[in-house]
Design a protein around this motif. Structure first.
Motif, PDB file in Angstrom:
ATOM      1  N   ASP A  58       2.467   1.619   5.782  1.00 42.18           N
ATOM      2  CA  ASP A  58       3.224   0.779   4.804  1.00 42.18           C
ATOM      3  C   ASP A  58       2.372  -0.468   4.134  1.00 42.18           C
ATOM      4  OD1 ASP A  58       5.628  -0.507   3.734  1.00 42.18           O
ATOM      5  OD2 ASP A  58       4.905  -2.115   4.921  1.00 42.18           O
ATOM      6  N   LEU A  59       1.758  -0.926   4.966  1.00 49.06           N
ATOM      7  CA  LEU A  59       0.752  -1.844   4.400  1.00 49.06           C
ATOM      8  C   LEU A  59      -0.375  -1.406   3.511  1.00 49.06           C
ATOM      9  CD1 LEU A  59       0.395  -4.102   7.704  1.00 49.06           C
ATOM     10  CD2 LEU A  59       1.608  -4.602   5.764  1.00 49.06           C
ATOM     11  N   ARG A  60      -0.971  -0.277   3.919  1.00 48.87           N
ATOM     12  CA  ARG A  60      -2.210   0.255   3.339  1.00 48.87           C
ATOM     13  C   ARG A  60      -1.719   0.761   1.709  1.00 48.87           C
ATOM     14  NH1 ARG A  60      -6.833   0.462   5.732  1.00 48.87           N
ATOM     15  NH2 ARG A  60      -7.057   0.291   8.106  1.00 48.87           N
ATOM     16  N   SER A  61      -0.347   1.327   1.891  1.00 48.98           N
ATOM     17  CA  SER A  61       0.193   1.949   0.558  1.00 48.98           C
ATOM     18  C   SER A  61       0.234   0.648  -0.375  1.00 48.98           C
ATOM     19  CB  SER A  61       1.331   2.672   0.848  1.00 48.98           C
ATOM     20  OG  SER A  61       2.507   1.722   1.453  1.00 48.98           O
ATOM     21  N   ARG A  62       0.775  -0.265  -0.085  1.00 50.38           N
ATOM     22  CA  ARG A  62       0.713  -1.446  -0.921  1.00 50.38           C
ATOM     23  C   ARG A  62      -0.786  -1.898  -1.399  1.00 50.38           C
ATOM     24  NH1 ARG A  62       4.915  -5.826   1.669  1.00 50.38           N
ATOM     25  NH2 ARG A  62       4.829  -4.660   3.662  1.00 50.38           N
ATOM     26  N   ILE A  63      -1.825  -1.901  -0.762  1.00 48.05           N
ATOM     27  CA  ILE A  63      -2.825  -2.263  -1.018  1.00 48.05           C
ATOM     28  C   ILE A  63      -3.539  -1.037  -2.029  1.00 48.05           C
ATOM     29  CG2 ILE A  63      -5.302  -2.695  -0.191  1.00 48.05           C
ATOM     30  CD1 ILE A  63      -4.085  -3.764   2.328  1.00 48.05           C
ATOM     31  N   PHE A  64      -3.108   0.151  -1.745  1.00 49.28           N
ATOM     32  CA  PHE A  64      -3.519   1.155  -2.666  1.00 49.28           C
ATOM     33  C   PHE A  64      -3.206   0.913  -3.969  1.00 49.28           C
ATOM     34  CE2 PHE A  64      -3.525   5.538  -4.771  1.00 49.28           C
ATOM     35  CZ  PHE A  64      -4.512   6.077  -4.080  1.00 49.28           C
ATOM     36  N   TYR A  65      -1.794   0.763  -4.019  1.00 49.02           N
ATOM     37  CA  TYR A  65      -1.278   0.432  -5.258  1.00 49.02           C
ATOM     38  C   TYR A  65      -1.936  -0.389  -6.274  1.00 49.02           C
ATOM     39  CZ  TYR A  65       3.380   2.820  -5.759  1.00 49.02           C
ATOM     40  OH  TYR A  65       4.304   3.647  -5.548  1.00 49.02           O
ATOM     41  N   HIS A  66      -2.279  -1.848  -5.666  1.00 49.52           N
ATOM     42  CA  HIS A  66      -3.091  -2.743  -6.330  1.00 49.52           C
ATOM     43  C   HIS A  66      -4.434  -2.331  -6.742  1.00 49.52           C
ATOM     44  CE1 HIS A  66      -4.587  -6.564  -7.403  1.00 49.52           C
ATOM     45  NE2 HIS A  66      -5.608  -6.683  -6.560  1.00 49.52           N
ATOM     46  N   GLN A  67      -5.097  -1.615  -5.702  1.00 46.74           N
ATOM     47  CA  GLN A  67      -6.439  -0.910  -6.214  1.00 46.74           C
ATOM     48  C   GLN A  67      -6.740   0.066  -6.984  1.00 46.74           C
ATOM     49  OE1 GLN A  67      -7.960  -0.583  -2.080  1.00 46.74           O
ATOM     50  NE2 GLN A  67      -8.668  -2.742  -1.779  1.00 46.74           N
ATOM     51  N   HIS A  68      -5.584   1.056  -6.989  1.00 48.51           N
ATOM     52  CA  HIS A  68      -5.798   2.000  -7.731  1.00 48.51           C
ATOM     53  C   HIS A  68      -4.848   2.590  -8.792  1.00 48.51           C
ATOM     54  CE1 HIS A  68      -9.232   3.231  -5.009  1.00 48.51           C
ATOM     55  NE2 HIS A  68      -8.155   2.989  -3.936  1.00 48.51           N
ATOM     56  N   LEU A  69      -3.640   1.954  -8.628  1.00 46.02           N
ATOM     57  CA  LEU A  69      -2.514   2.106  -9.816  1.00 46.02           C
ATOM     58  C   LEU A  69      -2.190   1.011 -10.484  1.00 46.02           C
ATOM     59  CD1 LEU A  69      -0.329   4.486  -7.357  1.00 46.02           C
ATOM     60  CD2 LEU A  69      -2.054   5.210  -8.612  1.00 46.02           C
ATOM     61  N   ASP A  70      -2.571   0.928 -11.693  1.00 41.22           N
ATOM     62  CA  ASP A  70      -1.997  -0.137 -12.387  1.00 41.22           C
ATOM     63  C   ASP A  70      -0.823   0.005 -13.148  1.00 41.22           C
ATOM     64  OD1 ASP A  70      -2.337  -2.724 -13.758  1.00 41.22           O
ATOM     65  OD2 ASP A  70      -3.613  -1.700 -15.594  1.00 41.22           O
ATOM     66  N   ASP A  71       0.241   0.353 -12.370  1.00 36.75           N
ATOM     67  CA  ASP A  71       1.566   0.331 -12.906  1.00 36.75           C
ATOM     68  C   ASP A  71       2.240  -1.176 -12.916  1.00 36.75           C
ATOM     69  OD1 ASP A  71       2.244   0.075 -10.173  1.00 36.75           O
ATOM     70  OD2 ASP A  71       3.560   1.886 -10.333  1.00 36.75           O
ATOM     71  N   ASP A  72       3.496  -1.239 -12.924  1.00 38.63           N
ATOM     72  CA  ASP A  72       4.331  -2.401 -13.030  1.00 38.63           C
ATOM     73  C   ASP A  72       4.807  -2.693 -11.502  1.00 38.63           C
ATOM     74  OD1 ASP A  72       3.843  -3.355 -15.524  1.00 38.63           O
ATOM     75  OD2 ASP A  72       4.854  -1.539 -16.350  1.00 38.63           O
ATOM     76  N   THR A  73       4.592  -1.891 -10.427  1.00 37.72           N
ATOM     77  CA  THR A  73       5.110  -2.285  -8.948  1.00 37.72           C
ATOM     78  C   THR A  73       4.871  -3.574  -8.637  1.00 37.72           C
ATOM     79  OG1 THR A  73       4.735  -0.118  -8.448  1.00 37.72           O
ATOM     80  CG2 THR A  73       4.501  -1.811  -6.598  1.00 37.72           C
ATOM     81  N   VAL A  74       5.563  -4.391  -8.017  1.00 36.86           N
ATOM     82  CA  VAL A  74       5.494  -5.774  -7.798  1.00 36.86           C
ATOM     83  C   VAL A  74       5.133  -5.769  -6.208  1.00 36.86           C
ATOM     84  CG1 VAL A  74       6.682  -7.919  -7.553  1.00 36.86           C
ATOM     85  CG2 VAL A  74       6.905  -6.815  -9.539  1.00 36.86           C
ATOM     86  N   ILE A  75       4.177  -6.142  -5.841  1.00 37.62           N
ATOM     87  CA  ILE A  75       3.701  -6.232  -4.327  1.00 37.62           C
ATOM     88  C   ILE A  75       4.249  -7.762  -3.902  1.00 37.62           C
ATOM     89  CG2 ILE A  75       1.807  -6.336  -3.026  1.00 37.62           C
ATOM     90  CD1 ILE A  75       2.277  -3.698  -4.166  1.00 37.62           C
ATOM     91  N   GLU A  76       5.229  -7.660  -3.182  1.00 37.35           N
ATOM     92  CA  GLU A  76       5.849  -8.860  -2.557  1.00 37.35           C
ATOM     93  C   GLU A  76       5.140  -9.232  -1.126  1.00 37.35           C
ATOM     94  OE1 GLU A  76       8.032 -10.617  -3.990  1.00 37.35           O
ATOM     95  OE2 GLU A  76       9.089  -9.486  -5.473  1.00 37.35           O
ATOM     96  N   ASP A  77       5.221 -10.553  -1.036  1.00 36.26           N
ATOM     97  CA  ASP A  77       4.605 -11.089   0.325  1.00 36.26           C
ATOM     98  C   ASP A  77       5.587 -11.219   1.445  1.00 36.26           C
ATOM     99  OD1 ASP A  77       6.573 -13.086  -0.496  1.00 36.26           O
ATOM    100  OD2 ASP A  77       5.070 -14.651  -0.217  1.00 36.26           O
ATOM    101  N   SER A  78       6.514  -9.996   1.698  1.00 33.37           N
ATOM    102  CA  SER A  78       7.286  -9.848   2.566  1.00 33.37           C
ATOM    103  C   SER A  78       7.290  -8.615   3.353  1.00 33.37           C
ATOM    104  CB  SER A  78       8.722  -9.697   1.760  1.00 33.37           C
ATOM    105  OG  SER A  78       8.861  -8.546   1.072  1.00 33.37           O
ATOM    106  N   TYR A  79       7.799  -8.676   4.638  1.00 37.79           N
ATOM    107  CA  TYR A  79       7.815  -7.320   5.621  1.00 37.79           C
ATOM    108  C   TYR A  79       9.402  -6.938   5.945  1.00 37.79           C
ATOM    109  CZ  TYR A  79       7.073  -4.008   9.291  1.00 37.79           C
ATOM    110  OH  TYR A  79       7.019  -2.834   9.724  1.00 37.79           O
ATOM    111  N   VAL A  80       9.979  -5.909   5.506  1.00 43.60           N
ATOM    112  CA  VAL A  80      11.183  -5.681   5.613  1.00 43.60           C
ATOM    113  C   VAL A  80      11.543  -4.896   6.922  1.00 43.60           C
ATOM    114  CG1 VAL A  80      13.133  -4.185   4.617  1.00 43.60           C
ATOM    115  CG2 VAL A  80      11.487  -5.394   2.930  1.00 43.60           C
TER     116      VAL A  80
END
Length: 410
Positions: A77-99
């Motif tokens: 879960d954590l690595r997938s969020r980091i992957f978004y930021h590093q490789h996918l410049d879409d409009d996903t918002v990375i939140e500082d939360s853990y659900v």
């Protein structure tokens, strides 16, 4: 589960990276854009990428470092969020939360679907019907919802101990509400048989849909009685793509201690009726979905089914805001119908990520859609990407093409 010291170190280091990303100014910018977009203000075409079936090629098990299975799930879960930021410049918002999800379970509908599996890995399965006549329909029973308070507390305490000083640990109940009556019934009856029943045995099909509607209504009521509904006006996934950021929900008289359907987004779809005419789609699906959606504050409809000839019925859904525009839909026709009255949730064709990767064609394909939807509130949702043929860079390239184009149409 007791997380080992080594796994704990790995997870906390990853959580710090997620927190750092979440506090970047771009995240607040995206959050604001989504709120304006979801209130039907055309800001610019929005982009979301969901690798789905391709995640196994983008972030395989071999990329995980934790030893325990549960710890590896958290790590992914954590690595997938980091992957978004590093490789996918879409409009996903990375939140500082853990659900942390509440421990909620349901008893089921009284029938277990059967399938005939493919001998090939990830191959197509076939229906193995368990409903053969009206007597079998009577076996459909309304699910009962159960909430395990003890297990919920364990989950929350574990997450709080692990991440509480790094991320906002959030305990959430049911925040994704989506109705899939025809999908459930088709798994029991068989898709071909459902098509035949529409003409030869409509009474049985109506009986089944009525039971499913009543069952779903009961599920929602139990969620309310157990106080399990959760606001989804944030990064919660909505419908078949899109996110819930909005300042239109909850309602003005909202009680934070008790979330109601009118404070939430919901959705429904009937992909199984893609080849069924508008009147039958209305009779056997929308007729039962509409009352389920009515209590909710904002709604979405559709997934991969082409709705271009069915909008007159779809538009009757109360509080409708987001409509899925299938890869198989004519975007020109859909743009004329939707205008700026609903979110044009366009699903570009995922097949462009397999075979030869033709960047020029993809650019022309997306540009055409953006040209004809200039008067619409459009979002591009790349999903159902079951493989990228082990070329993860294709997601980055596709997203860059989309990003370059939407900036021109801002």
């Amino acid at each position: 589960m007791a997380i080992t010291p080594g796994d704990r170190t790995i997870l906390r280091d990853l959580a710090r990276q997620v927190a750092e990303i979440a506090h970047l100014p771009i995240m607040e910018t995206r959050r604001s854009l989504w709120k304006r977009h979801n209130r039907l203000e055309r800001v610019r075409p929005m982009i979301l990428v969901f690798p789905e079936g391709s995640w196994g090629e983008l972030l395989p098990d071999s990329a995980l470092a934790c030893g325990d299975a549960e710890a590896r799930g958290i790590e992914w879960d954590l690595r997938s969020r980091i992957f978004y930021h590093q490789h996918l410049d879409d409009d996903t918002v990375i939140e500082d939360s853990y659900v942390v999800r509440k421990a909620i379970s349901e008893t089921g509908w009284g029938l277990e679907a059967k399938t005939i599996d493919s001998p090939q890995a990830r191959g197509a399965w076939a229906f193995d019907p368990v409903i053969h006549g009206p007597a079998d329909v009577e076996k459909i029973t309304a699910p009962e919802v159960h909430y395990d308070v003890v297990e919920t507390a364990r989950r929350f305490e574990q997450a709080q101990d692990l991440f509480g000083d790094i991320l906002r640990v959030r305990l959430v109940g049911v925040r994704h509400v989506s109705f899939h009556l025809m999908a459930i019934y088709s798994r029991w009856r068989g898709l071909g048989q459902v098509m035949e029943d529409m003409c030869e045995n409509p009474e049985m099909l109506h009986d089944a849909m009525g039971r499913l509607e009543a069952g779903y209504r009961g599920i929602i009521q139990q969620y309310q009685d157990l106080n399990l509904l959760e606001l989804n006006n944030d990064d919660a996934y909505h419908s078949s793509g899109g996110v819930g950021y909005t300042d239109e929900l909850p309602q003005a008289d909202f009680d934070p201690a008790h979330v109601r359907p009118c404070d939430m987004w919901a959705s429904a779809e009937a992909q199984e009726l893609a080849q069924v005419g508008p009147e039958m789609h209305e009779e056997f699906s929308l007729h039962y979905e509409r009352p389920l959606l009515e209590p909710f504050g904002l709604n979405g409809y559709g997934c991969c089914e082409d709705l271009a000839q069915k909008f007159d019925y779809v538009f009757r859904i109360p509080n409708l805001r987001r409509i899925s525009i299938s890869p198989f839909s004519n975007v020109d026709v859909c743009a004329e119908k939707l205008e700026d009255k609903y979110i044009f949730s366009w699903k570009p064709h995922p097949s462009h990520l397999v075979g030869p990767f033709d960047a020029d064609y993809i650019r022309r394909y997306i540009a055409h859609a953006l040209d004809v939807t200039r008067g619409c509130v459009i979002e591009m949702i790349l999903k159902d990407t079951h493989t990228c043929e082990h070329h993860p860079e294709r997601f980055t390239a596709w997203t860059k093409i989309a990003r370059d184009l939407v900036e021109r149409y801002a």
